[in-house]
Design a protein around this motif. Structure first.
Motif, PDB file in Angstrom:
ATOM      1  N   GLU A 150       0.855  -1.196   0.000  1.00  0.00           N
ATOM      2  CA  GLU A 150       0.000   0.000   0.000  1.00  0.00           C
ATOM      3  C   GLU A 150       0.886   1.240   0.000  1.00  0.00           C
ATOM      4  O   GLU A 150       2.060   1.171   0.356  1.00  0.00           O
ATOM      5  CB  GLU A 150      -0.975   0.005   1.178  1.00  0.00           C
ATOM      6  CG  GLU A 150      -0.335  -0.102   2.523  1.00  0.00           C
ATOM      7  CD  GLU A 150      -1.362  -0.359   3.625  1.00  0.00           C
ATOM      8  OE1 GLU A 150      -2.547  -0.005   3.435  1.00  0.00           O
ATOM      9  OE2 GLU A 150      -0.966  -0.886   4.665  1.00  0.00           O
ATOM     10  N   ASP A 151       0.268   2.363  -0.411  1.00  0.00           N
ATOM     11  CA  ASP A 151       1.037   3.588  -0.546  1.00  0.00           C
ATOM     12  C   ASP A 151       1.358   4.216   0.802  1.00  0.00           C
ATOM     13  O   ASP A 151       0.644   4.022   1.788  1.00  0.00           O
ATOM     14  CB  ASP A 151       0.268   4.590  -1.412  1.00  0.00           C
ATOM     15  CG  ASP A 151       0.487   4.325  -2.901  1.00  0.00           C
ATOM     16  OD1 ASP A 151       1.531   3.740  -3.247  1.00  0.00           O
ATOM     17  OD2 ASP A 151      -0.394   4.698  -3.696  1.00  0.00           O
ATOM     18  N   GLY A 152       2.408   5.010   0.781  1.00  0.00           N
ATOM     19  CA  GLY A 152       2.845   5.727   1.975  1.00  0.00           C
ATOM     20  C   GLY A 152       2.089   7.029   2.148  1.00  0.00           C
ATOM     21  O   GLY A 152       0.995   7.217   1.598  1.00  0.00           O
ATOM     22  N   PRO A 153       2.675   7.958   2.908  1.00  0.00           N
ATOM     23  CA  PRO A 153       1.972   9.188   3.284  1.00  0.00           C
ATOM     24  C   PRO A 153       1.535  10.023   2.066  1.00  0.00           C
ATOM     25  O   PRO A 153       2.357  10.314   1.187  1.00  0.00           O
ATOM     26  CB  PRO A 153       2.985   9.956   4.138  1.00  0.00           C
ATOM     27  CG  PRO A 153       4.252   9.196   4.074  1.00  0.00           C
ATOM     28  CD  PRO A 153       4.019   7.858   3.471  1.00  0.00           C
ATOM     29  N   PRO A 154       0.257  10.430   2.022  1.00  0.00           N
ATOM     30  CA  PRO A 154      -0.249  11.209   0.891  1.00  0.00           C
ATOM     31  C   PRO A 154       0.560  12.484   0.633  1.00  0.00           C
ATOM     32  O   PRO A 154       0.775  12.857  -0.527  1.00  0.00           O
ATOM     33  CB  PRO A 154      -1.686  11.565   1.315  1.00  0.00           C
ATOM     34  CG  PRO A 154      -2.073  10.501   2.302  1.00  0.00           C
ATOM     35  CD  PRO A 154      -0.803  10.095   2.989  1.00  0.00           C
ATOM     36  N   ALA A 155       1.042  13.131   1.681  1.00  0.00           N
ATOM     37  CA  ALA A 155       1.787  14.392   1.477  1.00  0.00           C
ATOM     38  C   ALA A 155       3.055  14.139   0.659  1.00  0.00           C
ATOM     39  O   ALA A 155       3.465  14.993  -0.150  1.00  0.00           O
ATOM     40  CB  ALA A 155       2.162  15.002   2.834  1.00  0.00           C
ATOM     41  N   VAL A 156       3.651  12.976   0.847  1.00  0.00           N
ATOM     42  CA  VAL A 156       4.879  12.651   0.123  1.00  0.00           C
ATOM     43  C   VAL A 156       4.547  12.377  -1.347  1.00  0.00           C
ATOM     44  O   VAL A 156       5.215  12.874  -2.270  1.00  0.00           O
ATOM     45  CB  VAL A 156       5.565  11.432   0.790  1.00  0.00           C
ATOM     46  CG1 VAL A 156       6.735  10.935  -0.042  1.00  0.00           C
ATOM     47  CG2 VAL A 156       6.023  11.803   2.202  1.00  0.00           C
ATOM     48  N   LEU A 157       3.481  11.620  -1.575  1.00  0.00           N
ATOM     49  CA  LEU A 157       3.075  11.311  -2.955  1.00  0.00           C
ATOM     50  C   LEU A 157       2.680  12.596  -3.685  1.00  0.00           C
ATOM     51  O   LEU A 157       3.045  12.809  -4.853  1.00  0.00           O
ATOM     52  CB  LEU A 157       1.909  10.321  -2.945  1.00  0.00           C
ATOM     53  CG  LEU A 157       2.170   8.998  -2.197  1.00  0.00           C
ATOM     54  CD1 LEU A 157       0.918   8.121  -2.215  1.00  0.00           C
ATOM     55  CD2 LEU A 157       3.332   8.232  -2.813  1.00  0.00           C
ATOM     56  N   GLU A 158       1.956  13.450  -2.978  1.00  0.00           N
ATOM     57  CA  GLU A 158       1.499  14.698  -3.584  1.00  0.00           C
ATOM     58  C   GLU A 158       2.688  15.599  -3.940  1.00  0.00           C
ATOM     59  O   GLU A 158       2.691  16.262  -4.984  1.00  0.00           O
ATOM     60  CB  GLU A 158       0.533  15.427  -2.614  1.00  0.00           C
ATOM     61  CG  GLU A 158      -0.136  16.661  -3.181  1.00  0.00           C
ATOM     62  CD  GLU A 158      -0.693  16.452  -4.604  1.00  0.00           C
ATOM     63  OE1 GLU A 158      -1.317  15.400  -4.864  1.00  0.00           O
ATOM     64  OE2 GLU A 158      -0.477  17.354  -5.449  1.00  0.00           O
TER      65      GLU A 158
END
Ligand code: PMP
Ligand code: GLN
Length: 414
Positions: free
Chosen positions: A65-73
């Motif tokens: 699963e993906d990590g922290p949304p702020a990092v992806l964003e």
């Protein structure tokens, strides 16, 4: 066993690949097929097996699963704003600053971000560039703890040096300091310490870390650490060897954003250490990849600046997954070594009648619908017998996937 009992000189005739100088040592380390051919890494082999059989992949250590949304964003925003060309050779200043801030926040280390830090293409390139930079030739030795992450033996072979191993033994995988003392000598150029440790999940004691520093000082060796699981230590805060008395001047600390932010495909790693050593690594890195991952660099900077709660939460979540996986494995009839950190749990399949972990792992998808990795894949040919029945499972999967795996494995107890 690949590479065992086959002579390199005779196998080389049959090799279709272009022979590079490193192949002789790589063959000796069991990294090539019995005929000297290139083979996929154990991770690629086992992930392909999972894909082919539809088994749950608890082999290769990557999160599902993906990590922290702020990092992806932050990565998406960087691409949208044109951060798509070569970044500076050392890494973008914002990431260098964020790495220095991170080392100060968690470990009380004061780094000069623009002299003591280097961004690399994952920890893998950091390790490769470091060993290529520090090792001179066949008389130099690199001491590692065995079983070891597979790229160590490959890179020592690439560097043309000799791998010297210190065994970690079932069930707690703590090294015997006498073995360490016996391994380190004036030929030792590098002592390479992976802590928390892949594949065993061991976290080394402070006494052992101190002994590493003492031996490195006595024999004028460089300490290279692989701390990619630094935020996945379960029994207390992680302690980088570089922060111990006398260590800084001779230590290069390597880490990566892959595990911490569940972005193993981004390959943003780094090295921190005294500027002269870091410069030596930069000299090699610039001719390996030159630079890497422009839009991912600001994103990892964002990650490194997330609040403490994020880092506490990922360790806690991984500890809960370790417990879930561990109780599933025990219920299935395995003996389990409880890890103190990392993604991984090692268990002994002997109670289920296994005598060869590699065979056991090849059959496991059919028997239980689960994929795992034999520990022999992390060992030199001479020591494989010692790990013959041990298997590594990865816990970095969703809770429901681990629950499903546990109920499938329960069939083995049958
Ligand atoms: N060192 C260890 C101990 C690892 O388990 C891994 C795999 N993730 C790496 C290095 C490689 O890290 P990266 O993906 O950042 O190159
Ligand atoms: N580090 C991961 C593991 O040990 C996978 C790395 C790889 O596929 N090379 O499972």
């Amino acid at each position: 066993m690949p590479g065992m009992g086959v002579d390199y000189a005779s196998s080389v005739n049959r090799m279709r690949e272009i022979p590079g100088a490193w192949r002789r040592t790589a063959f000796g380390a069991g990294l090539l097929g019995p005929d000297g051919s290139t083979r996929p890494t154990i991770f690629a082999e086992m992930s392909a097996l999972a894909a082919r059989t539809g088994a749950i992949n608890l082999g290769q250590g990557f999160p599902d699963e993906d990590g922290p949304p702020a990092v992806l964003e932050a990565a998406r925003a960087a691409i949208a704003h044109g951060v798509n060309q070569y970044p500076p050779g050392r890494g973008i200043p914002d990431l260098l600053d964020a790495i220095a801030e991170h080392q100060l926040r968690f470990y009380g280390q004061h780094l000069d971000p623009h002299r003591d830090v280097l961004v690399t293409a994952g920890a893998t390139e950091a390790l490769a560039a470091t060993l290529l930079a520090l090792v001179e030739g066949p008389d130099d030795e690199v001491v590692v703890f065995e079983p070891y992450y597979d790229s160590y033996a490959a890179v020592v072979a690439l560097a043309g040096a000799r791998l010297v191993t210190v065994p970690l033994r079932w069930p707690d995988f703590q090294p015997d300091p006498d073995d360490l003392r016996a391994a380190v000598s004036n030929r030792t150029r590098v002592i390479l310490v992976n802590d928390p440790h892949n594949p065993t999940g061991a976290v080394f004691t402070r006494e052992l870390q101190d002994e590493v520093v003492r031996l490195a000082e006595r024999h004028d060796a460089v300490i290279v650490t692989d701390e990619v699981y630094e935020h996945l230590a379960f029994d207390g805060p992680h302690v980088p060897i570089a922060t111990l008395p006398g260590a800084w001047e001779r230590t290069l600390t390597i880490s990566s954003g892959g595990k911490t932010f569940s972005t193993t495909g981004w390959k943003i790693g780094w090295i921190a250490g005294p500027s002269d050593l870091v410069d030596a690594v930069l000299a090699v890195k610039q001719f390996l990849t030159y630079v890497n991952g422009a839009p991912f660099q600001p994103a990892i900077a964002t990650g490194l600046r997330l609040p403490d709660a994020f880092f506490d939460d990922i360790a806690e979540a991984m500890r809960a997954k370790r417990d879930l996986l561990g109780s599933g494995l025990r219920a299935a009839g395995f003996d389990v070594s409880v890890p103190s950190g990392s993604y991984f749990t090692v268990m002994d399949a002997a109670p289920l009648g296994a005598t060869d972990a590699a065979e056991f792992c090849r059959a496991l998808p059919e028997r239980a619908g689960v994929v795992a990795i034999p520990l022999t894949a992390f060992a030199s040919p001479a020591r494989r017998a010692e790990y013959a029945t041990l298997v590594r499972f990865a816990a970095c999967k969703r809770v429901e996937v681990l629950e499903d795996a546990a109920s499938r494995l329960a069939a083995l107890a049958g």
